[in-house]
Design an enzyme around this catalytic site. Structure first.
Site, PDB file in Angstrom:
ATOM      1  N   LYS A   1     -45.341  -3.995  30.967  1.00 36.95           N
ATOM      2  CA  LYS A   1     -45.999  -5.296  30.786  1.00 36.95           C
ATOM      3  C   LYS A   1     -46.257  -5.912  32.158  1.00 36.95           C
ATOM      4  CE  LYS A   1     -45.342  -9.439  27.896  1.00 36.95           C
ATOM      5  NZ  LYS A   1     -44.412 -10.070  26.916  1.00 36.95           N
TER       6      LYS A   1
ATOM      7  N   SER B   1     -46.866 -11.026  22.812  1.00 30.38           N
ATOM      8  CA  SER B   1     -47.645 -10.963  24.031  1.00 30.38           C
ATOM      9  C   SER B   1     -47.614  -9.592  24.710  1.00 30.38           C
ATOM     10  CB  SER B   1     -47.144 -12.024  25.019  1.00 30.38           C
ATOM     11  OG  SER B   1     -45.808 -11.774  25.408  1.00 30.38           O
TER      12      SER B   1
ATOM     13  N   SER C   1     -42.351 -11.010  21.098  1.00 31.06           N
ATOM     14  CA  SER C   1     -43.451 -10.401  21.850  1.00 31.06           C
ATOM     15  C   SER C   1     -43.383  -8.887  21.972  1.00 31.06           C
ATOM     16  CB  SER C   1     -43.544 -11.022  23.246  1.00 31.06           C
ATOM     17  OG  SER C   1     -44.063 -12.333  23.151  1.00 31.06           O
TER      18      SER C   1
END
Lengths: 59, 453
Positions: free
Chosen positions: B82, B158, B182
């Site tokens: 990420k 996310s 997320s």
């Protein structure tokens, strides 16, 4: 209890933190604060069992 | 061609092939880079690549093997992270224009160092909602990440770039971050595995953003890969017993009732019911104070996400993503008493969850209320009611966020329909129980992470 006025609160808190809120953002920021207020009311309605007047300094 | 180079090869397969010499790490990396070049433009999962670095590390692994050295358990396995996680040589943007022109990271985050010490090879950074604030990975800086199973739909967020990269077969492993869901949410919508580990067991050194209830965690296409990645990235306590493959014998399993049977559509309910049937779960367990736990976790995370951004909110407001700008402004103004009361609830609630776990070991729950909605959808309809997309997609992940407990999304086989997962929830540091249940579902053919065609 006085209803939560998101715009009044937003203006006061933004002034305290010196964060300018552009006029075109005011409605959206106030709407977000109103949503957070609704969540907060759920949590504030909860009291720790037997601890309604708890002093955070107490052990 | 060795199986380790086929589409959808697992991390465990790749590492075994590299260790045995059936394939070189260099060829694995070149195959991976070619897949990313071919498929990433359509899904927009990777936002930066570390090509030279990946080739250099692969060459080092191949030299080690050639000279008779010992290779790690993840030798030659490509992974992405990420975009909030530092990778030396790449600018860590956290999906924000505010950081687009920041200097490149000069050192790796601790999780990257740990995975590469185990032989894995970082190939790049993956898209996310700005600073992790969102559930759909619709990012103004890089553009939205698209769900590989249906390109008009969201990958979730996310950590949507991570989930999409796995579902598209770009990499077998990814490292995401999870505060309110997320990792677990995009894992469900993209049909892959995602683990939110016990809070505090994964180093956050070299990570931007995320509040106190957030944690990094592994994402993968098989339960075995997920476990191998978790083993490599965590800070294991001394003397801890290794996780076994003991099946679910002896584990007390329950299915969540009440809150966790509301606001889920027919797809989500079907996934949970089939998993319960496969696991022979009949006992319904009430997760305590779910609605309050959700509200408290959201308030805590909301208060913590603007930390460090006050100056930017004062002077660079236009550089915030339009999707997050108004929310960050509201969050930074939130009264501290809301936060403190939410923390008081959370501390008390952790004890209530501990009591729940006195009678059950692993709880089966929905992961998301529905399959992936189309990108740009402001509301989703569940049981005839239109609800706001972002907070509703996390309806079942958010109540668990403040508990410190591990939770794992397992993808449920769907016969060509859009993917959806279920959540497994266990007491702190009992990830081994989660893996045992996930592996049983996988062995039964019910848990499958399909590479999108």
């Amino acid at each position: 209890m006085t209803p939560f006025d998101a715009c009044t609160y937003m203006d006061a808190a933004a002034a305290a933190l010196a964060v300018p809120i552009p006029p075109e953002r005011r409605d959206a920021v106030a709407a977000n604060l109103a949503r957070l207020h609704a969540l907060a009311q759920e949590v504030l309605a909860w009291q720790p069992p037997g601890d309604a007047l708890h002093d955070p300094q107490d052990p | 061609m060795t199986d380790a180079l086929r589409d959808g090869a697992s991390a465990v397969e790749i590492a075994a092939a590299v260790r045995s010499g059936a394939v070189t790490a260099g060829l694995v990396v070149e195959t991976t880079l070619a897949r990313i070049a071919a498929r990433n433009p359509a899904i927009n999962a990777f936002t930066a690549l570390a090509i030279d670095r990946a080739r250099e590390r692969a060459a080092r692994i191949d030299m080690t093997r050639a000279s008779g050295g010992t290779l790690g358990p993840l030798a030659g396995v490509p992974f992405g992270v990420k975009a909030m996680i530092d990778v030396a040589g790449i600018t860590t943007t956290a999906g924000s224009k505010l950081l687009r022109d920041a200097p490149r990271a000069t050192r790796d985050a601790a999780v990257v160092r740990k995975l590469e010490a185990a032989g894995a090879i970082c190939v790049g950074a993956l898209n996310m909602d700005e600073f992790g604030l969102g559930g759909t990975t619709e990012n103004a800086l890089y553009g939205p990440t698209r769900n590989p199973h249906d390109l008009v739909r969201t990958a979730g967020g996310s950590s949507g770039g991570c989930a999409a990269a796995l579902a598209a077969g770009l990499v077998p492993l990814a490292i995401g971050g999870d505060a309110l869901g997320s990792i677990r949410l995009p894992a469900s919508l993209c049909g892959v595995y995602g683990l939110r580990p016990t809070r505090g067991t994964i180093s956050r050194d070299g990570v931007i953003g995320g509040g106190g209830i957030s944690t990094l965690g592994p994402m993968a296409r098989t339960a075995g890969d997920l476990r191998a990645c978790h083993d490599a990235m965590r800070d294991a306590p001394p003397g801890e017993r290794p996780a076994g493959d003991a099946g679910t014998s002896g584990l007390r399993l329950g299915i969540g009732g009440g809150y966790f049977r509301e606001r889920l559509d027919a797809d989500a309910a079907d996934a949970v019911d089939r998993a319960a049937q496969a696991l022979s779960i009949a006992r319904v367990v009430e997760f305590p104070y779910a609605r309050l736990a959700r509200a408290a976790a959201m308030l805590i995370n909301t208060s913590e996400t603007p930390v460090g951004k006050l100056d930017a909110l004062r002077t660079r407001l236009d550089d915030f993503d339009p999707a997050t700008r108004d929310r960050f402004l509201a969050h930074v103004l939130m009264p501290v008493q809301w936060y403190l009361h939410a923390q008081r609830f959370r501390e008390w609630h952790i004890g209530e969850v501990r009591k729940m776990f006195e009678t059950v070991d692993v709880l089966l729950l929905p992961a998301t209320p529905c399959v992936a909605p189309p990108l740009g959808t402001p509301t989703i309809r569940i049981d005839g009611v239109d609800l706001p997309t972002g907070p509703t997609l996390g309806w079942f992940t958010q109540p668990l966020a403040g508990t410190d407990c591990p939770a794992l999304t397992v993808p449920i086989a769907r016969d060509g329909r859009l993917p959806i997962g279920v959540q497994l929830f266990a007491p702190p540091r009992r990830e081994d129980w989660l893996f045992r249940v996930a592996m049983r579902l996988e062995a039964a053919g019910l848990a499958i992470a399909r590479v999108a065609s």
